[in-house]
Design an enzyme around this catalytic site. Structure first.
Site, short mmCIF file in Angstrom:
data_model
loop_
_atom_site.label_atom_id
_atom_site.label_comp_id
_atom_site.label_asym_id
_atom_site.label_seq_id
_atom_site.Cartn_x
_atom_site.Cartn_y
_atom_site.Cartn_z
N LYS A 24 0.95 -0.97 0.04
CA LYS A 24 -0.27 -0.18 -0.35
C LYS A 24 1.29 1.41 -0.24
O LYS A 24 1.03 1.89 -0.39
CB LYS A 24 -0.99 0.05 1.42
CG LYS A 24 -1.32 1.46 1.43
CD LYS A 24 -2.21 1.39 2.81
CE LYS A 24 -1.52 1.62 4.16
NZ LYS A 24 -1.31 3.15 3.87
N ASN A 25 1.47 0.84 0.75
CA ASN A 25 2.95 2.24 1.30
C ASN A 25 3.67 2.51 -0.43
O ASN A 25 4.27 3.65 -0.13
CB ASN A 25 3.09 2.23 2.39
CG ASN A 25 2.16 2.59 3.54
OD1 ASN A 25 1.70 2.72 2.95
ND2 ASN A 25 2.74 1.70 4.97
N CYS A 118 -5.15 12.59 12.21
CA CYS A 118 -5.46 11.11 12.10
C CYS A 118 -5.01 10.40 13.62
O CYS A 118 -4.91 10.78 14.90
CB CYS A 118 -5.22 9.81 10.87
SG CYS A 118 -3.65 9.33 12.13
N ARG A 123 -0.18 14.22 12.65
CA ARG A 123 0.43 13.62 11.36
C ARG A 123 0.75 15.43 10.59
O ARG A 123 -0.07 16.25 9.47
CB ARG A 123 -0.37 13.42 10.28
CG ARG A 123 -0.57 12.06 11.01
CD ARG A 123 -0.08 10.68 11.87
NE ARG A 123 1.06 10.50 10.15
CZ ARG A 123 -0.17 9.34 8.87
NH1 ARG A 123 -1.05 8.89 9.45
NH2 ARG A 123 0.74 9.33 8.27
N ILE A 125 2.58 18.95 8.04
CA ILE A 125 3.31 18.77 7.02
C ILE A 125 4.17 19.65 6.59
O ILE A 125 4.94 19.92 5.74
CB ILE A 125 2.26 18.91 5.70
CG1 ILE A 125 1.95 19.51 5.75
CG2 ILE A 125 1.45 17.23 6.04
CD1 ILE A 125 0.83 20.18 4.95
N ASP A 309 4.99 0.58 11.99
CA ASP A 309 3.29 0.05 11.95
C ASP A 309 3.09 -1.25 11.66
O ASP A 309 2.65 -2.42 12.04
CB ASP A 309 3.18 0.19 9.99
CG ASP A 309 3.40 1.16 9.34
OD1 ASP A 309 3.35 1.94 8.18
OD2 ASP A 309 2.85 2.55 10.35
N ARG A 401 -8.56 -0.74 4.66
CA ARG A 401 -7.34 0.44 3.45
C ARG A 401 -6.01 -0.05 3.31
O ARG A 401 -5.07 0.25 2.27
CB ARG A 401 -7.32 1.49 4.50
CG ARG A 401 -8.29 2.90 4.72
CD ARG A 401 -7.90 3.65 5.71
NE ARG A 401 -7.15 3.92 5.55
CZ ARG A 401 -5.77 4.99 6.27
NH1 ARG A 401 -5.64 5.15 7.37
NH2 ARG A 401 -5.09 5.75 5.36
C1 EPZ Z 1 4.71 6.78 6.22
O1 EPZ Z 1 3.48 7.54 6.70
C2 EPZ Z 1 3.60 5.40 6.00
N1 EPZ Z 1 2.06 5.53 5.41
C3 EPZ Z 1 3.26 5.37 7.39
O2 EPZ Z 1 2.54 3.49 7.28
C4 EPZ Z 1 4.22 5.04 8.25
O3 EPZ Z 1 4.15 4.11 9.01
C5 EPZ Z 1 5.10 5.99 8.24
O4 EPZ Z 1 5.89 6.85 6.98
C6 EPZ Z 1 6.36 5.85 9.53
O5 EPZ Z 1 6.99 4.70 8.14
C7 EPZ Z 1 2.16 5.49 3.94
O6 EPZ Z 1 3.30 5.89 3.40
C8 EPZ Z 1 1.51 6.16 2.70
P1 EPZ Z 1 6.42 10.03 8.28
P2 EPZ Z 1 4.32 9.33 6.94
O7 EPZ Z 1 5.68 11.26 7.89
O8 EPZ Z 1 5.17 9.31 5.43
C9 EPZ Z 1 6.08 13.53 11.56
C10 EPZ Z 1 0.54 2.90 7.60
O9 EPZ Z 1 -0.26 1.95 8.69
N2 EPZ Z 1 6.26 14.75 10.90
O10 EPZ Z 1 7.55 9.93 7.98
O11 EPZ Z 1 2.68 10.28 7.32
C11 EPZ Z 1 5.04 12.48 11.93
O12 EPZ Z 1 4.39 13.21 13.06
C12 EPZ Z 1 0.75 4.34 7.86
O13 EPZ Z 1 0.47 1.75 6.70
C13 EPZ Z 1 6.23 15.94 10.78
O14 EPZ Z 1 6.31 15.98 12.17
O15 EPZ Z 1 5.43 9.26 7.98
C14 EPZ Z 1 5.62 11.52 12.54
O16 EPZ Z 1 5.40 11.55 14.05
C15 EPZ Z 1 0.67 4.41 9.10
N3 EPZ Z 1 6.98 16.79 10.05
C16 EPZ Z 1 6.81 10.72 11.84
O17 EPZ Z 1 6.87 12.75 11.40
C17 EPZ Z 1 6.93 16.39 8.53
O18 EPZ Z 1 6.24 17.13 7.85
C18 EPZ Z 1 6.94 10.74 10.73
O19 EPZ Z 1 6.52 10.42 10.06
C19 EPZ Z 1 6.12 14.48 7.88
C20 EPZ Z 1 6.07 14.72 9.38
#
Ligand code: EPZ
Length: 420
Positions: A24-25, A118, A123, A125, A309, A401
Protein backbone atom coordinates in the site's frame (compact mmCIF):
# COMPACT_ATOMS: atom_id res chain seq x y z
CA UNK A 1 -26.30 1.24 5.58
CA UNK A 2 -24.78 -0.17 8.76
CA UNK A 3 -21.13 -1.06 8.20
CA UNK A 4 -20.38 -4.78 8.36
CA UNK A 5 -18.20 -6.33 11.06
CA UNK A 6 -15.52 -9.00 11.03
CA UNK A 7 -16.76 -11.96 13.12
CA UNK A 8 -13.98 -14.30 14.21
CA UNK A 9 -14.22 -17.53 16.21
CA UNK A 10 -10.74 -18.06 17.63
CA UNK A 11 -8.84 -21.20 18.56
CA UNK A 12 -7.96 -22.47 15.10
CA UNK A 13 -4.34 -23.12 14.17
CA UNK A 14 -3.49 -21.45 10.84
CA UNK A 15 -1.88 -23.69 8.27
CA UNK A 16 -1.29 -23.19 4.58
CA UNK A 17 0.02 -20.69 2.03
CA UNK A 18 -0.61 -16.97 1.57
CA UNK A 19 0.47 -14.91 -1.43
CA UNK A 20 1.47 -11.44 -0.18
CA UNK A 21 -0.19 -8.39 -1.81
CA UNK A 22 1.60 -5.38 -3.29
CA UNK A 23 2.63 -2.67 -0.82
CA UNK A 24 0.00 0.00 0.00
CA UNK A 25 2.74 2.46 0.99
CA UNK A 26 4.43 1.98 -2.36
CA UNK A 27 1.46 1.97 -4.73
CA UNK A 28 0.24 5.35 -3.40
CA UNK A 29 3.38 7.38 -4.25
CA UNK A 30 3.77 5.38 -7.49
CA UNK A 31 0.26 6.37 -8.59
CA UNK A 32 1.06 9.98 -7.71
CA UNK A 33 4.26 9.73 -9.79
CA UNK A 34 2.27 8.78 -12.93
CA UNK A 35 1.05 12.43 -13.01
CA UNK A 36 4.56 13.37 -14.14
CA UNK A 37 4.64 10.85 -17.01
CA UNK A 38 4.11 12.06 -20.57
CA UNK A 39 3.24 8.58 -21.73
CA UNK A 40 1.61 5.42 -20.49
CA UNK A 41 2.57 4.11 -17.03
CA UNK A 42 1.77 0.48 -16.20
CA UNK A 43 1.90 -0.67 -12.56
CA UNK A 44 1.73 -4.40 -11.76
CA UNK A 45 0.95 -6.02 -8.39
CA UNK A 46 -1.33 -3.16 -7.30
CA UNK A 47 -3.32 -4.32 -4.25
CA UNK A 48 -7.12 -3.96 -4.16
CA UNK A 49 -7.43 -1.50 -1.28
CA UNK A 50 -9.72 1.43 -0.54
CA UNK A 51 -6.64 3.68 -0.31
CA UNK A 52 -5.55 2.58 -3.80
CA UNK A 53 -9.11 3.22 -5.04
CA UNK A 54 -8.96 6.74 -3.55
CA UNK A 55 -5.67 7.45 -5.36
CA UNK A 56 -7.22 6.09 -8.57
CA UNK A 57 -10.16 8.51 -8.18
CA UNK A 58 -7.77 11.41 -7.65
CA UNK A 59 -6.01 10.59 -10.93
CA UNK A 60 -9.36 10.36 -12.69
CA UNK A 61 -10.34 13.73 -11.24
CA UNK A 62 -7.12 15.27 -12.57
CA UNK A 63 -8.14 14.19 -16.06
CA UNK A 64 -5.70 11.30 -16.39
CA UNK A 65 -6.83 8.25 -18.35
CA UNK A 66 -6.81 5.35 -15.87
CA UNK A 67 -7.84 1.73 -16.06
CA UNK A 68 -7.49 -1.31 -13.84
CA UNK A 69 -7.34 -4.93 -14.94
CA UNK A 70 -7.05 -7.18 -11.84
CA UNK A 71 -3.78 -6.10 -10.19
CA UNK A 72 -2.55 -3.98 -13.13
CA UNK A 73 -3.24 -0.23 -13.15
CA UNK A 74 -2.55 1.72 -16.35
CA UNK A 75 -2.39 5.52 -16.26
CA UNK A 76 -1.90 7.96 -19.12
CA UNK A 77 -1.48 11.50 -17.78
CA UNK A 78 -0.72 13.10 -21.15
CA UNK A 79 -4.17 14.68 -21.35
CA UNK A 80 -4.17 15.76 -17.69
CA UNK A 81 -6.56 18.72 -17.66
CA UNK A 82 -6.90 19.73 -14.03
CA UNK A 83 -4.74 20.41 -11.00
CA UNK A 84 -7.44 20.61 -8.36
CA UNK A 85 -9.13 17.76 -6.54
CA UNK A 86 -12.26 18.10 -4.36
CA UNK A 87 -11.62 18.48 -0.65
CA UNK A 88 -13.72 15.41 0.15
CA UNK A 89 -11.46 13.22 -1.94
CA UNK A 90 -8.16 14.51 -0.57
CA UNK A 91 -9.48 14.40 3.00
CA UNK A 92 -10.59 10.78 2.51
CA UNK A 93 -6.94 9.74 2.54
CA UNK A 94 -4.50 12.03 4.30
CA UNK A 95 -1.51 10.44 2.53
CA UNK A 96 -2.85 11.97 -0.71
CA UNK A 97 -0.52 14.84 0.23
CA UNK A 98 2.09 13.00 -1.86
CA UNK A 99 0.18 14.18 -4.98
CA UNK A 100 1.19 17.75 -4.10
CA UNK A 101 4.80 17.31 -5.20
CA UNK A 102 3.81 15.48 -8.38
CA UNK A 103 1.17 18.04 -9.45
CA UNK A 104 3.56 20.92 -8.73
CA UNK A 105 6.22 19.14 -10.74
CA UNK A 106 3.79 18.75 -13.62
CA UNK A 107 1.80 22.02 -13.51
CA UNK A 108 3.72 24.44 -11.28
CA UNK A 109 0.49 25.24 -9.43
CA UNK A 110 -1.70 23.25 -7.06
CA UNK A 111 -4.50 24.03 -4.61
CA UNK A 112 -4.68 21.25 -2.04
CA UNK A 113 -6.60 20.90 1.20
CA UNK A 114 -4.63 20.76 4.41
CA UNK A 115 -4.59 17.04 5.31
CA UNK A 116 -6.20 16.32 8.65
CA UNK A 117 -4.56 14.36 11.41
CA UNK A 118 -5.66 10.87 12.26
CA UNK A 119 -5.98 8.56 15.23
CA UNK A 120 -2.24 7.84 15.45
CA UNK A 121 -1.10 11.44 15.49
CA UNK A 122 -1.42 15.00 14.23
CA UNK A 123 0.48 14.06 11.05
CA UNK A 124 1.86 17.58 10.39
CA UNK A 125 3.35 18.43 6.98
CA UNK A 126 5.78 21.16 7.95
CA UNK A 127 8.78 19.28 6.54
CA UNK A 128 7.01 18.90 3.18
CA UNK A 129 6.21 22.62 2.97
CA UNK A 130 9.66 23.70 4.20
CA UNK A 131 11.27 21.67 1.41
CA UNK A 132 8.89 22.82 -1.34
CA UNK A 133 9.46 26.46 -0.33
CA UNK A 134 13.20 25.93 -0.66
CA UNK A 135 12.44 24.66 -4.18
CA UNK A 136 10.75 27.96 -5.11
CA UNK A 137 7.17 27.07 -4.21
CA UNK A 138 5.06 29.85 -2.66
CA UNK A 139 2.45 28.43 -0.26
CA UNK A 140 -0.52 30.55 0.82
CA UNK A 141 -3.07 29.26 3.30
CA UNK A 142 -6.57 30.01 2.12
CA UNK A 143 -9.37 28.71 4.30
CA UNK A 144 -8.08 25.22 4.94
CA UNK A 145 -6.48 25.02 1.51
CA UNK A 146 -2.85 25.46 0.51
CA UNK A 147 -2.51 27.55 -2.63
CA UNK A 148 0.88 26.48 -3.99
CA UNK A 149 2.53 28.20 -6.94
CA UNK A 150 6.04 28.16 -8.40
CA UNK A 151 6.33 31.55 -10.17
CA UNK A 152 9.79 30.75 -11.51
CA UNK A 153 9.18 27.00 -11.88
CA UNK A 154 10.45 24.38 -9.43
CA UNK A 155 14.13 24.88 -8.65
CA UNK A 156 16.50 22.17 -7.46
CA UNK A 157 17.70 22.78 -3.88
CA UNK A 158 19.78 21.31 -1.08
CA UNK A 159 17.34 20.13 1.61
CA UNK A 160 18.14 18.77 5.06
CA UNK A 161 15.16 17.08 6.69
CA UNK A 162 14.90 17.50 10.48
CA UNK A 163 13.49 13.95 10.58
CA UNK A 164 13.68 11.24 7.86
CA UNK A 165 10.00 11.61 6.98
CA UNK A 166 8.81 9.06 4.40
CA UNK A 167 6.13 11.28 2.90
CA UNK A 168 8.31 14.38 2.83
CA UNK A 169 11.13 12.45 1.11
CA UNK A 170 8.69 11.16 -1.52
CA UNK A 171 7.10 14.57 -2.06
CA UNK A 172 10.49 16.20 -2.60
CA UNK A 173 11.52 13.46 -5.05
CA UNK A 174 8.32 13.96 -7.05
CA UNK A 175 8.76 17.74 -7.20
CA UNK A 176 12.48 17.45 -8.01
CA UNK A 177 12.59 14.96 -10.91
CA UNK A 178 11.56 17.58 -13.52
CA UNK A 179 12.84 20.64 -11.59
CA UNK A 180 15.51 22.97 -12.92
CA UNK A 181 18.86 21.79 -11.59
CA UNK A 182 19.97 19.41 -8.87
CA UNK A 183 18.21 18.55 -5.62
CA UNK A 184 19.91 16.91 -2.66
CA UNK A 185 17.84 15.40 0.16
CA UNK A 186 19.87 14.95 3.35
CA UNK A 187 18.54 12.82 6.21
CA UNK A 188 16.19 11.21 3.69
CA UNK A 189 13.88 8.34 4.65
CA UNK A 190 15.40 4.93 3.81
CA UNK A 191 12.18 2.86 3.67
CA UNK A 192 11.89 0.26 0.85
CA UNK A 193 8.92 2.19 -0.56
CA UNK A 194 11.22 5.20 -1.18
CA UNK A 195 13.57 2.91 -3.13
CA UNK A 196 10.62 1.52 -5.11
CA UNK A 197 9.54 5.05 -6.06
CA UNK A 198 13.08 5.96 -7.18
CA UNK A 199 13.26 2.81 -9.33
CA UNK A 200 9.99 3.62 -11.07
CA UNK A 201 10.96 7.27 -11.65
CA UNK A 202 14.29 6.19 -13.16
CA UNK A 203 12.49 3.74 -15.46
CA UNK A 204 10.56 6.78 -16.73
CA UNK A 205 13.75 8.72 -17.45
CA UNK A 206 14.42 10.45 -14.13
CA UNK A 207 17.90 10.73 -12.63
CA UNK A 208 17.57 9.70 -8.96
CA UNK A 209 20.57 8.24 -7.11
CA UNK A 210 21.14 7.23 -3.49
CA UNK A 211 17.60 6.06 -2.63
CA UNK A 212 17.75 3.65 0.32
CA UNK A 213 20.51 5.73 1.90
CA UNK A 214 20.29 8.97 3.86
CA UNK A 215 21.28 11.19 0.95
CA UNK A 216 19.28 11.16 -2.29
CA UNK A 217 20.40 13.22 -5.30
CA UNK A 218 18.01 14.11 -8.11
CA UNK A 219 19.18 15.77 -11.35
CA UNK A 220 16.15 17.49 -12.92
CA UNK A 221 15.25 16.33 -16.44
CA UNK A 222 13.02 17.94 -19.10
CA UNK A 223 10.21 15.44 -18.87
CA UNK A 224 9.38 11.86 -17.91
CA UNK A 225 8.19 9.23 -20.34
CA UNK A 226 5.87 6.41 -19.33
CA UNK A 227 7.21 3.21 -17.82
CA UNK A 228 6.32 -0.24 -16.52
CA UNK A 229 6.92 -1.35 -12.93
CA UNK A 230 5.95 -4.00 -10.39
CA UNK A 231 5.02 -2.77 -6.93
CA UNK A 232 7.14 -4.33 -4.16
CA UNK A 233 5.45 -6.76 -1.74
CA UNK A 234 3.88 -5.32 1.39
CA UNK A 235 6.32 -5.84 4.27
CA UNK A 236 3.78 -4.85 6.94
CA UNK A 237 1.15 -7.26 5.61
CA UNK A 238 3.87 -9.94 5.59
CA UNK A 239 4.67 -9.20 9.24
CA UNK A 240 0.93 -9.25 10.01
CA UNK A 241 0.44 -12.77 8.67
CA UNK A 242 3.63 -13.89 10.43
CA UNK A 243 1.99 -12.73 13.68
CA UNK A 244 -1.24 -14.54 12.76
CA UNK A 245 0.71 -17.78 12.26
CA UNK A 246 2.58 -17.27 15.52
CA UNK A 247 -0.40 -16.39 17.73
CA UNK A 248 -2.29 -19.50 16.57
CA UNK A 249 0.82 -21.70 16.97
CA UNK A 250 0.38 -22.57 13.32
CA UNK A 251 2.59 -22.69 10.27
CA UNK A 252 2.31 -20.57 7.12
CA UNK A 253 4.20 -20.33 3.85
CA UNK A 254 4.19 -16.69 2.68
CA UNK A 255 4.95 -16.25 -1.03
CA UNK A 256 5.71 -13.30 -3.33
CA UNK A 257 7.22 -11.42 -0.40
CA UNK A 258 10.68 -9.86 -0.03
CA UNK A 259 13.07 -11.10 2.69
CA UNK A 260 15.30 -8.02 2.84
CA UNK A 261 12.41 -5.72 3.71
CA UNK A 262 11.59 -7.86 6.76
CA UNK A 263 15.15 -7.80 8.17
CA UNK A 264 14.15 -5.44 11.06
CA UNK A 265 11.43 -7.92 12.10
CA UNK A 266 13.18 -11.30 11.89
CA UNK A 267 15.33 -10.84 15.05
CA UNK A 268 12.16 -10.25 17.11
CA UNK A 269 10.64 -13.53 15.89
CA UNK A 270 13.91 -15.30 16.64
CA UNK A 271 13.90 -13.92 20.21
CA UNK A 272 10.31 -15.18 20.65
CA UNK A 273 11.38 -18.66 19.58
CA UNK A 274 9.30 -18.66 16.41
CA UNK A 275 10.98 -20.53 13.55
CA UNK A 276 11.25 -18.42 10.40
CA UNK A 277 12.91 -19.78 7.24
CA UNK A 278 13.58 -17.64 4.16
CA UNK A 279 14.12 -19.41 0.86
CA UNK A 280 14.04 -18.85 -2.86
CA UNK A 281 13.98 -15.12 -3.25
CA UNK A 282 10.46 -14.44 -2.15
CA UNK A 283 9.22 -17.14 0.25
CA UNK A 284 9.07 -17.12 4.05
CA UNK A 285 8.03 -20.21 6.07
CA UNK A 286 6.85 -19.51 9.63
CA UNK A 287 6.49 -22.39 12.11
CA UNK A 288 5.22 -21.57 15.58
CA UNK A 289 4.54 -25.06 16.89
CA UNK A 290 6.94 -24.60 19.79
CA UNK A 291 6.02 -22.54 22.89
CA UNK A 292 7.21 -18.94 22.52
CA UNK A 293 8.36 -16.26 24.96
CA UNK A 294 8.30 -12.48 25.12
CA UNK A 295 11.04 -10.82 23.00
CA UNK A 296 11.66 -8.34 25.86
CA UNK A 297 11.81 -4.77 24.57
CA UNK A 298 10.61 -3.50 21.17
CA UNK A 299 11.48 0.07 20.17
CA UNK A 300 10.13 1.45 16.89
CA UNK A 301 12.55 3.30 14.65
CA UNK A 302 12.77 4.60 11.10
CA UNK A 303 13.97 2.02 8.57
CA UNK A 304 16.08 -0.07 8.90
CA UNK A 305 14.88 -0.11 12.53
CA UNK A 306 11.78 -1.96 13.77
CA UNK A 307 8.81 -0.53 11.82
CA UNK A 308 6.17 1.44 13.72
CA UNK A 309 3.50 -0.10 11.46
CA UNK A 310 4.25 -3.56 12.88
CA UNK A 311 4.06 -2.43 16.53
CA UNK A 312 0.30 -3.04 16.96
CA UNK A 313 0.59 -6.55 15.47
CA UNK A 314 3.45 -7.53 17.80
CA UNK A 315 1.50 -6.11 20.75
CA UNK A 316 -1.37 -8.47 19.96
CA UNK A 317 0.99 -11.44 19.67
CA UNK A 318 3.05 -10.70 22.79
CA UNK A 319 -0.09 -10.37 24.93
CA UNK A 320 -0.20 -14.19 25.06
CA UNK A 321 3.54 -14.87 25.29
CA UNK A 322 5.11 -15.68 28.66
CA UNK A 323 7.04 -12.81 30.16
CA UNK A 324 6.68 -9.04 29.94
CA UNK A 325 7.12 -7.05 26.73
CA UNK A 326 7.96 -3.34 26.72
CA UNK A 327 7.00 -1.32 23.64
CA UNK A 328 8.44 2.13 23.03
CA UNK A 329 6.75 4.00 20.16
CA UNK A 330 9.19 6.66 18.97
CA UNK A 331 7.56 7.62 15.65
CA UNK A 332 3.93 8.59 16.35
CA UNK A 333 2.63 10.30 19.46
CA UNK A 334 -0.55 8.28 19.93
CA UNK A 335 -0.17 4.89 18.35
CA UNK A 336 -1.55 2.74 21.20
CA UNK A 337 -5.30 3.13 20.48
CA UNK A 338 -5.48 -0.64 20.00
CA UNK A 339 -4.36 -1.25 23.61
CA UNK A 340 -7.77 -0.59 25.29
CA UNK A 341 -9.43 -2.83 22.68
CA UNK A 342 -6.89 -5.63 23.30
CA UNK A 343 -7.59 -5.20 27.03
CA UNK A 344 -11.29 -5.82 26.28
CA UNK A 345 -10.14 -9.17 24.87
CA UNK A 346 -8.34 -9.94 28.14
CA UNK A 347 -4.85 -8.60 27.46
CA UNK A 348 -2.88 -7.02 30.33
CA UNK A 349 -1.42 -3.75 29.02
CA UNK A 350 -0.38 -0.54 30.76
CA UNK A 351 0.25 2.54 28.61
CA UNK A 352 2.32 5.46 29.88
CA UNK A 353 2.66 8.06 27.11
CA UNK A 354 4.86 6.42 24.45
CA UNK A 355 5.56 3.25 26.43
CA UNK A 356 3.29 0.21 26.67
CA UNK A 357 3.96 -2.66 29.09
CA UNK A 358 2.38 -5.96 28.04
CA UNK A 359 2.21 -8.79 30.56
CA UNK A 360 1.45 -12.37 29.71
CA UNK A 361 -2.11 -13.65 30.15
CA UNK A 362 -3.07 -17.28 29.93
CA UNK A 363 -5.89 -16.70 27.51
CA UNK A 364 -7.81 -14.08 25.55
CA UNK A 365 -11.60 -14.16 25.33
CA UNK A 366 -13.78 -13.00 22.47
CA UNK A 367 -15.63 -9.68 22.82
CA UNK A 368 -17.03 -6.77 20.77
CA UNK A 369 -14.20 -4.40 19.85
CA UNK A 370 -13.62 -1.64 17.31
CA UNK A 371 -10.78 -0.58 15.04
CA UNK A 372 -9.44 2.96 15.51
CA UNK A 373 -6.89 2.83 12.71
CA UNK A 374 -5.50 0.51 10.05
CA UNK A 375 -2.78 -1.44 11.89
CA UNK A 376 -4.64 -1.32 15.20
CA UNK A 377 -7.56 -2.98 13.44
CA UNK A 378 -5.26 -5.67 12.05
CA UNK A 379 -3.94 -6.20 15.59
CA UNK A 380 -7.49 -6.93 16.77
CA UNK A 381 -7.91 -9.51 13.98
CA UNK A 382 -4.60 -11.09 15.03
CA UNK A 383 -5.65 -11.30 18.68
CA UNK A 384 -9.16 -12.55 17.82
CA UNK A 385 -7.62 -15.59 16.09
CA UNK A 386 -6.32 -16.69 19.52
CA UNK A 387 -9.41 -15.78 21.57
CA UNK A 388 -11.69 -18.32 23.16
CA UNK A 389 -15.11 -17.69 21.68
CA UNK A 390 -16.31 -15.09 19.18
CA UNK A 391 -14.91 -11.62 18.58
CA UNK A 392 -16.81 -8.98 16.59
CA UNK A 393 -14.73 -6.14 15.17
CA UNK A 394 -16.46 -2.96 13.97
CA UNK A 395 -15.14 0.06 12.01
CA UNK A 396 -13.40 -2.40 9.70
CA UNK A 397 -13.19 0.17 6.90
CA UNK A 398 -9.87 1.09 8.53
CA UNK A 399 -8.60 -2.45 7.91
CA UNK A 400 -9.75 -2.44 4.28
CA UNK A 401 -7.49 0.56 3.65
CA UNK A 402 -4.42 -1.66 3.85
CA UNK A 403 -5.40 -5.34 3.73
CA UNK A 404 -6.72 -6.93 0.55
CA UNK A 405 -9.65 -9.29 1.36
CA UNK A 406 -8.28 -10.09 4.83
CA UNK A 407 -11.14 -12.45 5.69
CA UNK A 408 -10.72 -14.47 2.48
CA UNK A 409 -6.96 -14.73 3.01
CA UNK A 410 -7.28 -15.89 6.62
CA UNK A 411 -10.18 -18.26 5.85
CA UNK A 412 -8.02 -19.88 3.15
CA UNK A 413 -5.53 -20.97 5.83
CA UNK A 414 -8.09 -22.24 8.35
CA UNK A 415 -9.42 -19.25 10.28
CA UNK A 416 -13.12 -19.08 11.15
CA UNK A 417 -13.71 -15.48 10.02
CA UNK A 418 -16.67 -13.85 8.28
CA UNK A 419 -17.58 -10.34 7.17
CA UNK A 420 -21.18 -9.73 8.09
C1 EPZ B 1 4.36 6.81 6.12
O1 EPZ B 1 3.59 7.85 6.70
C2 EPZ B 1 3.43 5.61 6.03
N1 EPZ B 1 2.29 5.93 5.18
C3 EPZ B 1 2.96 5.22 7.44
O2 EPZ B 1 2.18 4.03 7.30
C4 EPZ B 1 4.19 4.91 8.29
O3 EPZ B 1 3.77 4.61 9.60
C5 EPZ B 1 5.13 6.13 8.31
O4 EPZ B 1 5.48 6.48 6.96
C6 EPZ B 1 6.41 5.85 9.09
O5 EPZ B 1 7.07 4.77 8.52
C7 EPZ B 1 2.45 5.92 3.84
O6 EPZ B 1 3.52 5.67 3.32
C8 EPZ B 1 1.22 6.20 3.02
P1 EPZ B 1 6.42 10.21 8.25
P2 EPZ B 1 4.16 9.37 6.71
O7 EPZ B 1 6.29 11.48 7.49
O8 EPZ B 1 4.91 9.64 5.48
C9 EPZ B 1 6.42 13.44 11.75
C10 EPZ B 1 0.36 2.60 7.65
O9 EPZ B 1 -0.15 2.08 8.65
N2 EPZ B 1 6.35 14.46 10.69
O10 EPZ B 1 7.64 9.37 8.09
O11 EPZ B 1 3.04 10.28 7.07
C11 EPZ B 1 5.12 12.65 11.86
O12 EPZ B 1 4.19 13.37 12.66
C12 EPZ B 1 0.80 4.06 7.71
O13 EPZ B 1 0.54 2.03 6.54
C13 EPZ B 1 6.41 15.81 11.05
O14 EPZ B 1 6.53 16.14 12.23
O15 EPZ B 1 5.15 9.28 7.96
C14 EPZ B 1 5.56 11.37 12.50
O16 EPZ B 1 5.66 11.57 13.90
C15 EPZ B 1 0.57 4.68 9.08
N3 EPZ B 1 6.34 16.74 10.07
C16 EPZ B 1 6.96 11.15 11.91
O17 EPZ B 1 7.38 12.43 11.40
C17 EPZ B 1 6.22 16.41 8.74
O18 EPZ B 1 6.18 17.31 7.87
C18 EPZ B 1 7.02 10.12 10.79
O19 EPZ B 1 6.16 10.56 9.79
C19 EPZ B 1 6.15 15.03 8.40
C20 EPZ B 1 6.22 14.08 9.40
Amino acid sequence: MVEQKLVIEGGRRLQGEIQIQGAKNSVLPLLAATVLCKGEAVLHNCPRLTDADAAFRILDCLGCKCSREKSVITVNAEQMSNNHVPDALTREMRSSIVFLGAILGRCGHCRWSMPGGCQIGQRPIGFHLYALKRMGVVVENDGGFMDCTAPKGIQGAKISLPFPSVGATENIMLAAVTAKGRTEIHNAAREPEVVDLAEFLNKCGAKVTGAGGSTIVIEGVEKLSGGEHTVIPDRIVTATYMCCAAITRGELLLTKTKHDDLSPVFPIFEKMGCSVYCFDKDRIYVNARKAMVSPGKIVTHVHPGFPTDSQPLLMALTSVLSGTTIFEETIFESRFNHAPELIRLGAKIDVIERVAIVEWVERLSGANVRAFDLRGGAALVTAALACEGVTKISEIHYIDRGYEAIEEVLRSVGANIKRK
